[in-house]
Scaffold this active site. Structure first.
Site, PDB file in Angstrom:
ATOM      1  CG  HIS A 104       3.426 -97.413  29.932  1.00 41.09           C
ATOM      2  ND1 HIS A 104       3.187 -96.760  31.114  1.00 41.09           N
ATOM      3  CD2 HIS A 104       3.320 -96.480  28.964  1.00 41.09           C
ATOM      4  CE1 HIS A 104       2.939 -95.473  30.881  1.00 41.09           C
ATOM      5  NE2 HIS A 104       3.021 -95.275  29.580  1.00 41.09           N
ATOM      6  CG  ASP A 109       0.231 -99.239  29.444  1.00 38.16           C
ATOM      7  OD1 ASP A 109       0.288 -99.767  30.580  1.00 38.16           O
ATOM      8  OD2 ASP A 109       0.503 -99.875  28.403  1.00 38.16           O
ATOM      9  CE1 TYR A 304       6.343 -91.986  46.472  1.00 35.69           C
ATOM     10  CE2 TYR A 304       5.826 -94.119  45.508  1.00 35.69           C
ATOM     11  CZ  TYR A 304       6.214 -92.798  45.362  1.00 35.69           C
ATOM     12  OH  TYR A 304       6.460 -92.306  44.120  1.00 35.69           O
ATOM     13  CD  GLU A 381      -4.474-104.837  24.888  1.00 38.37           C
ATOM     14  OE1 GLU A 381      -5.012-105.502  23.965  1.00 38.37           O
ATOM     15  OE2 GLU A 381      -3.753-103.847  24.692  1.00 38.37           O
TER      16      GLU A 381
END
Ligand SMILES: [Zn+2]
Length: 401
Positions: A104, A109, A304, A381
């Site tokens: 990841h 995630d 994209y 985090e």
């Protein structure tokens, strides 16, 4: 009484353990592409005890959740992507990837964990919601058009009679200051197109080039001509990047090869510029080959489209970031990023915004932190609950009735 920004943020921080636990479990088991069975199972389990109606993808591992508010109203979409990258993780983190060759490395995630955190906050506040929240969890963001499959399967009409009318997505970025929310109105990420070309020459002896048709100098001429084309043909205020990233021709010193192969990328920030530059790359290369009596086979692989933020939605993100996290955390991006994002397909159909959550780890300068996609990238985090609160706040505000 509606939840205040401060209450929402503290609720998100109180739930931080669950958010981080889900993030780490996902991080250990990364999956790549459009089929992500283990990831999907973890997402379904996390939705498990929530009053959310779930639909899973027919052709991919996508998950769509619908949370109904206490009163009728419009439908607002929150998106997270779920796929990992083909990278061998070298971070040494205690929860590093346990799958060789998958990581990841783009923080998807963290997106899933934040979206599930927001779903929990919103489920507790259904009486404040007039309308529906759609949770879009997509596979295949890394170049596989996962969002397009979901749109084809009716994502925007998942609530009969109340099509999705606004959308918001967030992306964590390791090279932005931790806890900052970065957004801008208008073009935010580029369109990415891939091209390939083959110059068809005629092989021969390297000592007698006049008896052959040497594609090597023609390929070299094309490389330089493409850069001249960009600087002379493209308005600097509606820019383009053309990169020749791969050239291959020949086998040894005394042989003129039959062909030369070139491939690369085109990045643009408007639909008009995109069409124009794709055409120009083909035209310039074809005519240079023709000038040397050679032919050229050109292949365009559309990536994209441009990710365009609705100005009102971008302003709303900034305002909420200020309210939730304070003035210094709300950053107006000076320029778009030239990477591409398939949330662009959603924003082509409904007004909304994509914002970037800074997650540079402590003790590292954002400028020198390993970037998204690196085998060494680490995401802080600490700001994840802030992201949870922002997701929830965007939905509550757009469904306030
Ligand atoms: Zn990404």
């Amino acid at each position: 009484m509606p939840t205040s920004a401060a209450d929402l943020l503290s609720a998100a921080y109180n739930d931080a353990d669950r958010t981080i636990d889900l993030r780490r479990r996902l991080h250990r088991r990364p999956e790549i592409g459009l089929q992500l069975p283990q990831t999907q199972a973890m997402v379904l389990e996390a939705f498990g005890d929530l009053p959310v109606e779930i639909t899973t993808g027919k052709t991919t591992s996508s998950v769509v959740g619908v949370l109904r508010g206490a009163r009728p109203g419009p439908t607002y979409l929150l998106r997270a992507d779920m796929d990992a990258l083909q990278v061998y993780e070298d971070t040494g983190l205690p929860f590093a990837s346990e799958v060789p060759g998958a990581m990841h490395a783009c923080g998807h995630d963290t997106h899933v964990a934040m979206l599930l955190g927001a779903a929990r906050l919103l489920a507790e506040r259904r009486d404040e919601i007039a309308g529906q929240v759609v949770f879009m969890l997509q596979p295949g963001e890394e170049g596989l058009h996962g969002a397009r499959y979901m749109l084809e399967e009716g994502l925007l009409d998942v609530v009969p009679g109340a099509p999705v009318s606004g959308a918001f997505a967030m992306h964590t970025i390791s090279t932005m200051p931790s806890g900052s929310i970065n957004v801008r109105p208008g073009p935010t990420m580029a369109a990415a197109d891939q091209w390939r070309m083959t110059v068809q020459g005629r092989g021969g002896h390297a000592s007698m080039p006049h008896t052959a048709a040497d594609p090597v100098p023609v390929a070299a001429e094309i490389v330089l001509a493409l850069q001249s084309m960009v600087t002379r043909r493209v308005d600097v205020f509606d820019p383009a990047v053309v990169t020749v990233a791969h050239i291959a021709a020949g086998s040894r010193d005394n042989v003129i090869p039959e062909i030369a192969f070139l491939e690369g990328t085109i990045r643009t920030l408007s639909a008009e510029r995109r069409t124009d530059v794709v055409t120009a790359v083909q035209r310039v290369a074809t005519h240079i080959a023709a000038a040397h009596e050679m032919t050229l086979v050109f292949e365009h692989l559309a990536g994209y489209p441009v990710t365009v933020n609705d100005p009102g939605a971008a302003a709303q993100v900034l305002e909420n970031a200020r309210e939730l996290l304070g003035e210094p955390a709300a950053l107006l991006m000076p320029a778009p990023m030239m990477g591409a994002e398939d949330f662009s397909y959603v924003l082509e159909q409904v007004p909304g915004a994509m914002a970037f959550l800074g997650a540079c780890p402590p003790g590292v300068e954002p400028e020198t932190a390993p970037a998204n996609h690196s085998n060494l990238v680490v995401f802080d985090e600490e700001p994840l609950p802030a992201g949870v609160a922002l997701y929830a706040q965007m939905a509550l505000q757009n469904l306030a009735g």
